[in-house]
Structure formats: structure tokens, C-alpha cells
Design an enzyme around this catalytic site. Structure first.
Site, short mmCIF file in Angstrom:
data_model
loop_
_atom_site.label_atom_id
_atom_site.label_comp_id
_atom_site.label_asym_id
_atom_site.label_seq_id
_atom_site.Cartn_x
_atom_site.Cartn_y
_atom_site.Cartn_z
N LYS A 111 62.12 22.20 38.51
CA LYS A 111 61.36 22.16 40.18
C LYS A 111 62.52 22.53 41.11
O LYS A 111 61.76 23.35 42.02
CB LYS A 111 61.06 20.58 40.13
CG LYS A 111 59.94 20.03 39.30
CD LYS A 111 59.45 18.95 39.34
CE LYS A 111 58.35 18.44 38.45
NZ LYS A 111 58.09 17.19 38.42
N GLN B 7 59.97 11.32 39.99
CA GLN B 7 59.74 11.70 38.64
C GLN B 7 59.54 10.63 37.90
O GLN B 7 60.17 9.49 37.71
CB GLN B 7 60.99 12.30 38.02
CG GLN B 7 60.90 12.99 36.57
CD GLN B 7 59.85 14.13 36.66
OE1 GLN B 7 59.86 15.05 37.54
NE2 GLN B 7 58.96 14.01 35.67
N ASP C 84 52.47 15.02 44.71
CA ASP C 84 51.93 14.58 43.30
C ASP C 84 50.45 14.27 43.55
O ASP C 84 49.84 14.21 42.54
CB ASP C 84 52.88 13.50 42.77
CG ASP C 84 53.45 13.96 41.61
OD1 ASP C 84 53.25 15.45 41.04
OD2 ASP C 84 54.27 13.20 40.78
#
Length: 303
Positions: free
Chosen positions: A63, A107, A130
Site C-alpha cells: 500500500k 490494517q 476503507d
């Protein structure tokens, strides 16, 4: 496995998620340059990793790499596994008010003892790239503009590119997770599909799947969906990815769909790897760009 859009007689066309993601990232990089020229602001993405899960570490590094590739700023926060819930929430609180940060991603999975729901919902909804917080999930369910979870968004972009108009098609989503299955179903409903969601209590899912023009599989169970599940000519999106050990001791990545069987029946299909995976990160960058626009320009976003 060749990841291209080509097909041979009797085989489904491959959906090239890697190529699509590369083009999308290039478009985002151009948007970043234009945005900076207009506002002298570079979109910034903060990624928080708690603990040292090897798979999560790989995802986080990738990422960061793709964030830089798109011309954005990457802010990495690597926290020890002993981090308390209070310490993690305090970091999120600081990131929420940091003007250099436009997107925040924690995460998952988190180490035991940390509440992922509380952590996700502590993120400012405008920075929730997200798309998993209750505000963005609610906006998606109501058909309102908001930030959409990255993997379902990537699947939708591939479907709209390779299938075209989805209105009136029968779609089935196998898996009902908050991360993929549920938001995927909402997106397909928004596009005018008739949607069935199969879950652990669904009776005879194979028969339901054989009616689907679009089959999205996101269960994490490798090889769950065999050829007998698939309607001839259907479009199959395989979200799953698992590493399995072969008889010779080597390992390889496989999806939730038995690829060789499915490719003989489907019209088009995503490979694993090279299908949905690259789209997830590209859509994370897309969401970060959208969040930066909203925070700096006050412009709402939509799919």
C-alpha cells in the site's frame, strides 16, 4: 497463468484486474497533480499496523509503495502488539485532526484484545478510506454518496468495464461479510441487479448460483465453488485468495473458485492472482483522492 483479456475457444475471457488497476492508478496520479496545482495540497494516507502479522506487513508495504506511485504522501504507523485500545484510539484521534492526513486505514485483523468495530468507528467518516465505519456503511445502504469499501468497489468497476450495463441482471454474492459480501450486494442493487446473497445457512446455494449472470465469491474458502455452480456464460468475480501447499512441497495462490473448471463454463472470470487483488489497492487510492477533495473542496463523492 497469463493475466490478459484474451481467451481461447471454449475458455472464459480473463478479466485483467492488474491492467485495470495500473490504468486507474495512472489516472489517480494525474488527479493528484491537478489537485496539487489547484490547492498546493498533496493527498496523504495514514496506515496503521498493530503487531507483526506477516501477511499484514506485506499488504502495508505494498500500500505504501502504490501510494507513492500515485504521487500521494504515505504516513506509516507501526505499533507493537502490546498497544492498548486507548493508545490506538488516541493515535486515531490525532490523525483525525491532522490536516496533512486525508485518509486513515487501520490494517485488519487486529491483535486480540482490540475491538475492530470501536477502532473503525473512531475514524472520522470523511477519512474512512476503507469505508467500513457505520456512517459510510449506512450511506451505502441508503444509496447516498459516501466512501465505499475498496474491494467491493474494485469488483464493481471491473464488472461495469467488462459487462457494461448491469441493470436487470441476476447477481449472486457468495459470502455475507461486512468487508465484502454485504457492501457488494448493496452496490449491485444500486446498479439495478436482482441480488441473492448466500451465507452459511443458505440451502442449495449451487442451484441459486446457476441462475446468476454475475457470480461474486468472497468466502475465504479455497475451491468452494466448482464448475457445477456456474451458469454458462456467466461473469465470475473471485475475491478469495489462499495459499495452498502442493504435493511437491511448493505453494501457490488460489481463489474460492476452482479456476480450471469455472473457466470452461463461464463467459469471463477473474484469475487469482491478478484479478481483484490489485483493484483493492487502486480503489484505496481512489478513495483517498475522493476524501481529499471532500476535505479541501467540500465536495461529496459517489461511486
Amino acid at each position: 497463468m497469463s493475466v490478459s483479456g484474451a481467451s481461447t475457444p471454449g475458455e472464459a475471457r480473463l478479466i485483467d484486474g492488474k491492467g485495470f488497476a495500473n490504468r486507474l492508478t495512472q489516472d489517480i496520479a494525474e488527479d493528484v497533480r491537478t489537485f496539487y496545482a489547484r490547492h498546493q495540497v498533496t493527498p496523504g494516507l495514514a496506515v496503521v499496523l498493530v503487531g507483526n502479522d506477516p501477511a499484514s506487513e506485506v499488504y502495508v508495504r505494498n500500500k505504501a509503495l502504490q501510494t507513492h506511485r500515485a504521487g500521494m504522501r504515505s504516513f506509516m504507523h507501526m505499533l507493537p502488539e502490546t498497544t492498548s485500545q486507548e493508545e490506538l484510539l488516541a493515535l486515531i484521534g490525532r490523525l483525525n485532526v491532522d490536516p496533512e492526513i486525508h485518509g486513515i486505514l487501520v490494517q485488519l485483523p487486529l491483535p486480540g484484545g482490540l475491538d475492530p468495530v470501536a477502532v473503525t468507528n473512531a475514524i472520522d467518516p470523511r477519512k474512512d478510506v476503507d469505508g467500513l465505519g457505520v456512517v459510510n456503511a449506512g450511506r451505502l445502504a441508503l444509496g447516498l454518496p459516501g466512501i465505499v469499501p475498496c474491494t467491493p468497489l474494485g469488483c464493481l468497476l471491473l464488472l461495469k468495464s467488462y459487462v457494461g450495463n448491469l441493470r436487470g441482471l441476476n447477481a449472486m454474492v457468495v459470502g455475507a461479510s461486512n468487508l465484502v459480501g454485504r457492501p457488494m450486494a448493496q452496490l449491485l442493487l444500486r446498479e439495478g441487479c436482482t441480488v441473492t446473497v448466500a451465507h452459511i445457512d443458505t440451502r442449495n446455494p449451487q442451484a441459486l448460483a446457476r441462475q446468476a449472470d454475475i457470480l461474486v465469491v468472497a468466502t475465504g474458502c479455497s475451491g468452494l465453488v466448482t464448475g457445477e455452480w456456474i451458469k454458462p456464460g456467466a461473469t465470475v468475480i473471485d475475491v478469495g485468495i489462499s495459499r495452498v501447499r502442493l504435493d511437491n512441497g511448493k505453494t501457490r495462490l488460489v481463489g474460492d473458485v476452482v479456476f480450471d473448471e469455472a473457466r470452461r463454463i463461464a463467459g469471463q472470470i477473474t484469475p487469482v492472482p491478478g484479478g481483484v487483488g490489485p483493484m483493492t489497492i487502486a480503489c484505496l487510492l481512489r478513495n483517498t483522492m475522493q476524501a481529499a477533495r471532500e476535505l479541501v473542496e467540500g465536495a461529496g463523492g459517489s461511486v
